[in-house]
Scaffold this active site. Structure first.
Site, short mmCIF file in Angstrom:
data_model
loop_
_atom_site.label_atom_id
_atom_site.label_comp_id
_atom_site.label_asym_id
_atom_site.label_seq_id
_atom_site.Cartn_x
_atom_site.Cartn_y
_atom_site.Cartn_z
N TYR A 144 0.84 -1.19 0.00
CA TYR A 144 0.00 0.00 0.00
C TYR A 144 0.88 1.24 0.00
O TYR A 144 1.92 1.28 0.64
CB TYR A 144 -0.90 0.04 1.25
N HIS B 104 -11.91 3.23 5.95
CA HIS B 104 -10.75 2.39 5.69
C HIS B 104 -10.27 1.66 6.94
O HIS B 104 -9.22 1.03 6.91
CB HIS B 104 -9.62 3.22 5.08
N ARG C 55 -5.73 7.08 -8.57
CA ARG C 55 -4.92 5.99 -8.07
C ARG C 55 -5.57 4.69 -8.52
O ARG C 55 -6.68 4.71 -9.05
CB ARG C 55 -4.80 6.03 -6.54
N ASN D 107 -6.33 0.42 -7.41
CA ASN D 107 -6.34 -0.61 -6.38
C ASN D 107 -6.69 -1.91 -7.10
O ASN D 107 -7.14 -1.87 -8.25
CB ASN D 107 -7.36 -0.28 -5.30
N GLU E 275 -9.40 -1.41 -9.81
CA GLU E 275 -10.19 -0.19 -9.68
C GLU E 275 -9.34 1.00 -10.07
O GLU E 275 -8.24 1.18 -9.54
CB GLU E 275 -10.66 0.01 -8.23
N TYR F 279 -6.52 -10.00 3.76
CA TYR F 279 -7.48 -8.91 3.69
C TYR F 279 -8.14 -8.84 2.31
O TYR F 279 -9.34 -8.61 2.19
CB TYR F 279 -6.85 -7.56 4.03
N LYS F 280 -7.37 -9.06 1.28
CA LYS F 280 -7.94 -9.02 -0.06
C LYS F 280 -8.81 -10.24 -0.34
O LYS F 280 -9.48 -10.30 -1.37
CB LYS F 280 -6.82 -8.91 -1.11
#
Lengths: 328, 357, 185
Positions: free
Chosen positions: B50, B213, B243, B245, B288, B339-340
């Site tokens: 990140y 978040h 950005r 993701n 994204e 987490y993903k």
């Protein structure tokens, strides 16, 4: 990052009240100008000369229509250079219709809080200008607003504009004691959910905030217009040694730009001191660093071995000029 | 671009698993080529962490297969299909669309902003005309792709067929979140989010940027989100940043919101039991492209989330993508993979990509 | 208190361990709510009132409420015509304080105008993301609770809505494969 300048032409000059000049500025091609939030300001490039030792960047609140405007309007009080003013307002007062002006696009640091159920606007003197812009927007959206305006009799700019927008919700006073008494009363009778906005001389804004605190207003409901020029500060010139070469970084040019111009490749992304990409090493031959980024931690900065090239600069000391030894 | 002779998978044999019947990314050659050419491949480096990876918008990014990024609002071959899907999701679950009362100005602002972006990017099909300037500007909007023509007065609800945010979101593929700024904090107080990747807009509406978040590991410890918010609150009118993701999604499923977790969750088990052909056709790299726009009248931040998906079998046809995606997936730290939601199959995805060379 | 994991940004510290905040004596009018009969909450309210009584001229509007519903009614009545300068103080369980916080924010109060005194943190509201029912139960963060609407077992996610005061709950075992349906394999 400083966005591109916009080129404007003076289309109207009016004496609003003695000492205050209204200026209308249009795009040189007549197209609509970028919209801006109520309370935003325009930064005009004031060239050096005519007694101004260096170029200035002067911020003026925008007072006209803010959505799809065909012109930007500002109202400028003439401040006498003889009393220490830098000379920007004298330059504005000498402009004529047809003169070309360069400006930064509007910047917003004093926008209305749309979450507020009501807006109490408190202005003094030329500080009325951003509040006029707020009032226009509240009229458009039917938001509740009340405005208190302290000015000298016959010298209050925009009194008619305010009355036309908000009628009885506007109170204009010329006596400071009467104003303070009214302010005290109005501060104690605002529905929960109201936010307060003030603009005027520093002493005036301090008074408004003190009175508000006395009436139990928490800080989060208080907003003051203080032209935040820190983020536009061009900085002082300094020198850099890199790969055995010496570079000069003038005011208004970033270290990153200077390095790029000299042919050095520096990874970068945001150019605003946020993303952390353009971190460069700083060698022992450097003077103090003026860190202006949001990326490095206090520990990073204390270590003194790096900086963010897009925003940070060198600082002089008493015995040596501002200088950095950059390690790429 | 290096093309392998593998043909795209058109049809998968039934397995009895939950993945049966999931949408694939088609055999229609024209559509497939368009999706590959416009795919925003998200890995500039062989490892992924990140970061506050924001950059000024509108810069075209060249990829080995094409390019992306020139426009803020992207209309592609999926336009009608994705708008139809949004309509279905909203009909089934209206909580994906919310506007808190103080966001009225921001919604008008967002509508106008999106129309401007569309008109600038697709002048042949989209047109915004200022009919009359002033305190209440009047406009004419034409969306030729949908056959819409509408004259409206800014701020007057009666002159539109519907609430401005909801109406314009039926004309863009992007999900939209509008963030109100108060006291240096951003609050997600309005939006239309039908294609959420494992979060619930309906639950999160009204939360601050930091709170939204909250559950993401590492983000806070590393200061990424705090820095992002500091950056956003300073964004000036007219400035646009972007950005990217990414994650992996099983099947061409745009709506993988928490609301439907019970529907798509089992696929994370099923996918492990699939043969290689089905695996490569079903596992999609989901990217994204997020745009951040400061809206002028309201001062709100418009957060656009546009989702692109490409199955591994297509990713593998571009050699640079195949190698890079395999490296990133193999190296990704375990907590980030958890987490993903890809921990159960990312190793196989990496191995699959390596073997596809 | 044990340090909060950095990702718990939407979870107020006072829902993890009891915390009693200091009253803001800058306010002119204070609505003071005691929710529930817990003597600990009564003691918090007594302490607050003593502090406020010693502060410059303030008006205190005390309410002893049997439960959160009654507290919300008292709050709504007090805030109906409230002016800026008003503060709200609430003492009781974390669950009740979350409910009052949600109502107060909806009424236009800001976070800095609210003071909480939490006496217990055992009970949490958990909102089911699948069916929108809300469970109210003694459960820890990351514990599991049964949904009263759809009977799914919900994981109590460390994510709290400021609009409802509830935690996000989603099916804890959603990734398990369903029982074989007898289809070909």
């Amino acid at each position: 990052m400083s966005p591109a300048r916009i080129s404007l032409v003076v289309t109207e000059v009016t004496e609003l009240v003695p000492g205050v000049r209204g200026l209308a500025l249009a795009a040189t091609d007549g197209a609509p100008l970028p919209s801006y939030p109520p309370g935003a300001h325009l930064v005009l490039d004031v060239p050096a000369g005519d007694g101004r030792p260096r170029a200035l960047a002067n911020a003026y609140s925008l007072t006209g229509e803010n959505v799809e405007p065909l012109e930007y309007r500002v109202s400028v009080l003439r401040c006498d250079p003889a009393t220490g003013a830098a000379g920007g307002s004298a330059w504005v007062h000498a402009l004529e219709v047809g003169d070309k002006v360069e400006a930064h696009p509007p910047r917003s640091l004093f926008a209305p809080v749309r979450h507020a159920s009501r807006h109490l606007l408190v202005g003094a003197g030329i500080g009325i200008t951003p509040l006029l812009s707020h009032l226009r927007s509240h009229a458009r959206w039917g938001a509740e607003a009340e405005l208190l305006y302290l000015c000298r009799e016959g010298l209050g700019a925009h009194v008619e504009d305010l009355a036309a927008l908000a009628g009885e919700s506007v109170t204009v006073l010329h006596d400071r004691a009467a104003f303070t008494a009214l302010l005290r009363e109005r501060l104690r009778d605002q529905p929960l959910g109201t936010h307060l906005y003030t603009c005027g001389p520093t002493g005036f804004m301090d008074l408004v905030h003190l009175e508000a605190a006395d009436a139990g207003w928490p800080a989060g409901r208080l907003h003051a217009e203080a032209f935040g020029t820190a983020d536009l500060d061009p900085g002082e010139p300094f020198t850099v040694s890199v790969d055995g070469e010496e570079l000069a970084v003038p005011a208004g040019v970033s270290l990153l730009e200077a390095l790029e111009e000299a042919g050095h490749e520096v990874a970068n992304l945001c150019r605003q001191g946020v993303c952390g990409e353009c971190r460069v090493g700083v060698g022992p031959g450097s003077g103090p660093v003026l860190h202006r980024d949001l990326y490095l931690t206090d520990e990073d900065k204390a270590a003194g071995d790096c900086l963010m090239a897009c925003v940070s600069r060198a600082e002089p000391t008493d015995d040596r000029p501002a200088h950095l030894e950059v390690i790429l | 671009m290096t093309a392998t002779p593998t043909a795209p998978t058109a049809f998968l044999a039934p397995t009895g698993l939950t993945t049966d019947g999931l949408p694939l990314t088609t055999v229609d050659e024209e559509r497939r080529a368009a999706l590959v050419a416009g795919f925003p491949f998200p890995f500039p480096n062989p490892t992924y962490r990140y970061s506050t990876n924001v950059e000024p918008a509108r810069g075209a990014v060249l990829t080995p297969a094409g390019q992306w990024g020139e426009v803020v609002v992207d209309v592609d071959v999926e336009y009608r299909e994705e708008l139809a899907q949004r309509e279905q999701v909203l009909a089934r679950d209206p909580s994906r669309y919310a506007v808190l009362p103080h966001m009225r100005v921001a919604c008008w602002d967002a509508m106008l902003g999106l129309m401007r972006e569309l008109a600038a990017a697709y002048p042949d099909d989209m047109e915004l005309t200022l009919v009359e300037a002033g305190a209440r500007p009047r406009y004419r909007w034409r969306n030729g792709l949908l056959g819409l023509e509408q004259e409206f007065t800014y701020g007057v609800e009666d002159t539109l067929p519907g609430e401005p945010l909801g109406w314009i979101c039926s004309q863009v593929q992007e999900d939209v979140v509008l963030m109100d700024q108060r006291d240096g904090v951003l609050y997600g107080d309005a939006g239309v989010v039908t294609f959420a990747a494992d979060w619930s807009f309906g639950f999160d509406v009204g939360m601050s940027f930091l709170e939204i978040h909250g559950p993401v590991p590492r983000l806070h410890a590393e200061g990424v989100i705090t820095r992002a918010q500091q950056f956003l609150v300073r964004l000036q009118p007219g400035e646009v940043y972007r950005r990217t993701n990414w994650t992996l999604t099983i099947g061409r499923r745009l709506d993988v919101s928490t609301e439907l977790y019970d529907e798509w969750g089992p696929d994370r088990e099923s996918v492990q039991l699939l043969d290689d052909t089905a695996f490569g056709a079903l596992v999609h790299l989901r990217v994204e492209v997020q745009h951040l726009v400061r809206l002028p009248e309201s001062g709100a931040i418009m957060f656009l989330i546009r989702t692109y998906m490409l199955p591994l079998e297509e990713v593998a046809r571009v050699e640079d993508w195949r190698v890079r995606a395999a490296d990133v997936l193999a190296e990704l730290p375990q907590d980030m993979a958890d987490y993903k939601g890809i921990a159960k199959f990312r190793d196989r995805a990496a191995a699959w990509l390596r073997a596809a060379g | 208190m044990s340090p909060a994991p950095p990702a718990y940004t939407s979870v107020p510290v006072w829902t993890r361990e009891p915390v009693v905040e200091e009253p803001d004596t800058a306010g002119l009018v204070h609505t003071v709510l005691q929710v529930g009969p817990d003597p600990a909450a009564a003691a918090v309210v007594a302490d607050w009132c003593a502090v406020l009584a010693a502060a410059p001229p303030v008006r205190v509007l005390p309410h002893v409420c049997a439960d959160a519903e009654e507290a919300l009614r008292a709050l709504a009545a007090d805030l109906q015509d409230a002016r800026v300068g008003h503060r709200v103080l609430v003492a009781g369980s974390a669950r009740d304080c979350l409910a009052v916080r949600a109502a107060a924010l909806r009424a236009g109060l800001t976070e800095e105008e609210l003071t909480v005194g939490v006496t217990s943190v055992a009970v949490r509201d958990v909102w089911c993301v699948h069916c929108a029912a809300t469970a109210s139960a003694e459960v820890d963060l990351e514990g599991v609770v049964a949904c009263p609407g759809c009977s799914r077992s919900l994981l109590v996610y460390p994510h709290v809505s400021r609009r409802s005061g509830a935690h996000l709950g989603f099916q804890v075992d959603a990734e398990q494969l369903p029982e074989p349906s007898g289809a070909a394999r």
